[in-house]
Motif scaffolding. Structure first.
Motif, PDB file in Angstrom:
ATOM      1  N   ARG A  75      -3.258  -7.016   5.719  1.00  0.00           N
ATOM      2  CA  ARG A  75      -3.657  -6.237   4.549  1.00  0.00           C
ATOM      3  C   ARG A  75      -2.406  -5.771   3.817  1.00  0.00           C
ATOM      4  O   ARG A  75      -1.344  -5.588   4.418  1.00  0.00           O
ATOM      5  CB  ARG A  75      -4.551  -5.060   4.912  1.00  0.00           C
ATOM      6  CG  ARG A  75      -3.896  -3.951   5.675  1.00  0.00           C
ATOM      7  CD  ARG A  75      -4.893  -2.824   5.970  1.00  0.00           C
ATOM      8  NE  ARG A  75      -4.256  -1.729   6.628  1.00  0.00           N
ATOM      9  CZ  ARG A  75      -3.989  -1.657   7.921  1.00  0.00           C
ATOM     10  NH1 ARG A  75      -4.317  -2.644   8.710  1.00  0.00           N
ATOM     11  NH2 ARG A  75      -3.411  -0.598   8.437  1.00  0.00           N
ATOM     12  N   MET A  76      -2.579  -5.597   2.540  1.00  0.00           N
ATOM     13  CA  MET A  76      -1.473  -5.126   1.720  1.00  0.00           C
ATOM     14  C   MET A  76      -1.506  -3.602   1.679  1.00  0.00           C
ATOM     15  O   MET A  76      -2.562  -2.996   1.562  1.00  0.00           O
ATOM     16  CB  MET A  76      -1.573  -5.688   0.304  1.00  0.00           C
ATOM     17  CG  MET A  76      -1.457  -7.198   0.224  1.00  0.00           C
ATOM     18  SD  MET A  76       0.060  -7.863   0.949  1.00  0.00           S
ATOM     19  CE  MET A  76       1.295  -7.205  -0.165  1.00  0.00           C
ATOM     20  N   HIS A  77      -0.350  -3.013   1.789  1.00  0.00           N
ATOM     21  CA  HIS A  77      -0.194  -1.561   1.666  1.00  0.00           C
ATOM     22  C   HIS A  77       0.607  -1.354   0.391  1.00  0.00           C
ATOM     23  O   HIS A  77       1.804  -1.645   0.362  1.00  0.00           O
ATOM     24  CB  HIS A  77       0.530  -1.012   2.886  1.00  0.00           C
ATOM     25  CG  HIS A  77       0.695   0.467   2.866  1.00  0.00           C
ATOM     26  ND1 HIS A  77      -0.353   1.328   3.025  1.00  0.00           N
ATOM     27  CD2 HIS A  77       1.794   1.227   2.690  1.00  0.00           C
ATOM     28  CE1 HIS A  77       0.093   2.562   2.962  1.00  0.00           C
ATOM     29  NE2 HIS A  77       1.406   2.534   2.748  1.00  0.00           N
ATOM     30  N   GLY A  78      -0.068  -0.927  -0.641  1.00  0.00           N
ATOM     31  CA  GLY A  78       0.579  -0.873  -1.944  1.00  0.00           C
ATOM     32  C   GLY A  78       0.578  -2.271  -2.537  1.00  0.00           C
ATOM     33  O   GLY A  78      -0.241  -3.105  -2.186  1.00  0.00           O
ATOM     34  N   GLU A  79       1.508  -2.535  -3.420  1.00  0.00           N
ATOM     35  CA  GLU A  79       1.532  -3.840  -4.085  1.00  0.00           C
ATOM     36  C   GLU A  79       2.374  -4.879  -3.366  1.00  0.00           C
ATOM     37  O   GLU A  79       2.179  -6.070  -3.564  1.00  0.00           O
ATOM     38  CB  GLU A  79       2.031  -3.674  -5.515  1.00  0.00           C
ATOM     39  CG  GLU A  79       1.045  -2.923  -6.382  1.00  0.00           C
ATOM     40  CD  GLU A  79       1.478  -2.893  -7.831  1.00  0.00           C
ATOM     41  OE1 GLU A  79       2.236  -3.776  -8.249  1.00  0.00           O
ATOM     42  OE2 GLU A  79       1.047  -1.969  -8.523  1.00  0.00           O
TER      43      GLU A  79
ATOM     44  N   GLY B 233       4.793 -10.808  -0.628  1.00  0.00           N
ATOM     45  CA  GLY B 233       3.599 -10.074  -1.020  1.00  0.00           C
ATOM     46  C   GLY B 233       2.612 -10.861  -1.851  1.00  0.00           C
ATOM     47  O   GLY B 233       1.875 -10.286  -2.651  1.00  0.00           O
ATOM     48  N   TYR B 234       2.549 -12.170  -1.673  1.00  0.00           N
ATOM     49  CA  TYR B 234       1.582 -12.976  -2.416  1.00  0.00           C
ATOM     50  C   TYR B 234       0.145 -12.694  -1.971  1.00  0.00           C
ATOM     51  O   TYR B 234      -0.798 -12.995  -2.680  1.00  0.00           O
ATOM     52  CB  TYR B 234       1.879 -14.473  -2.264  1.00  0.00           C
ATOM     53  CG  TYR B 234       3.129 -14.889  -2.999  1.00  0.00           C
ATOM     54  CD1 TYR B 234       3.169 -14.929  -4.383  1.00  0.00           C
ATOM     55  CD2 TYR B 234       4.278 -15.246  -2.294  1.00  0.00           C
ATOM     56  CE1 TYR B 234       4.320 -15.312  -5.056  1.00  0.00           C
ATOM     57  CE2 TYR B 234       5.427 -15.630  -2.952  1.00  0.00           C
ATOM     58  CZ  TYR B 234       5.437 -15.659  -4.331  1.00  0.00           C
ATOM     59  OH  TYR B 234       6.572 -16.042  -4.990  1.00  0.00           O
ATOM     60  N   ALA B 235      -0.031 -12.161  -0.770  1.00  0.00           N
ATOM     61  CA  ALA B 235      -1.313 -11.695  -0.231  1.00  0.00           C
ATOM     62  C   ALA B 235      -2.320 -12.790   0.071  1.00  0.00           C
ATOM     63  O   ALA B 235      -3.495 -12.509   0.229  1.00  0.00           O
ATOM     64  CB  ALA B 235      -1.928 -10.636  -1.135  1.00  0.00           C
ATOM     65  N   GLN B 236      -1.895 -14.028   0.171  1.00  0.00           N
ATOM     66  CA  GLN B 236      -2.820 -15.091   0.556  1.00  0.00           C
ATOM     67  C   GLN B 236      -3.381 -14.829   1.947  1.00  0.00           C
ATOM     68  O   GLN B 236      -4.564 -15.060   2.204  1.00  0.00           O
ATOM     69  CB  GLN B 236      -2.123 -16.456   0.521  1.00  0.00           C
ATOM     70  CG  GLN B 236      -1.704 -16.886  -0.862  1.00  0.00           C
ATOM     71  CD  GLN B 236      -2.886 -17.000  -1.792  1.00  0.00           C
ATOM     72  OE1 GLN B 236      -3.874 -17.656  -1.469  1.00  0.00           O
ATOM     73  NE2 GLN B 236      -2.800 -16.361  -2.941  1.00  0.00           N
TER      74      GLN B 236
END
Length: 75
Positions: A25-29, A12-15
């Motif tokens: 896309r991130m869903h939540g954290e 989940g680093y979201a790079q």
């Protein structure tokens, strides 16, 4: 193009979501959602996002006449 994310490796680093927001896309954290078949117009963004993944959890298969999937390498 086909994209597969190893969700067991993703932390989940979201790079990827930052570099290719139309494909990832991130869903939540911590939960990543992604488009497994992004549009060809997103090719460069998706390849950059895969290369930026610190855990190399994103596999991109380019499908246009290539038989083997291409794993993104960290730059």
């Amino acid at each position: 193009m086909r994209v597969v994310v190893d969700l067991s490796r993703c932390q989940g680093y979201a790079q990827c979501a930052f570099l290719a927001p139309d494909a990832f896309r991130m869903h939540g954290e911590e939960a990543l959602m992604y488009n497994p078949n992004p549009d060809d117009a997103q090719r460069e963004q998706v390849l950059r996002a895969a290369a930026a993944c610190p855990l190399q959890a994103i596999l991109v298969d380019q499908l246009e006449g290539r038989d083997a999937p291409v794993e993104a390498t960290q730059s």
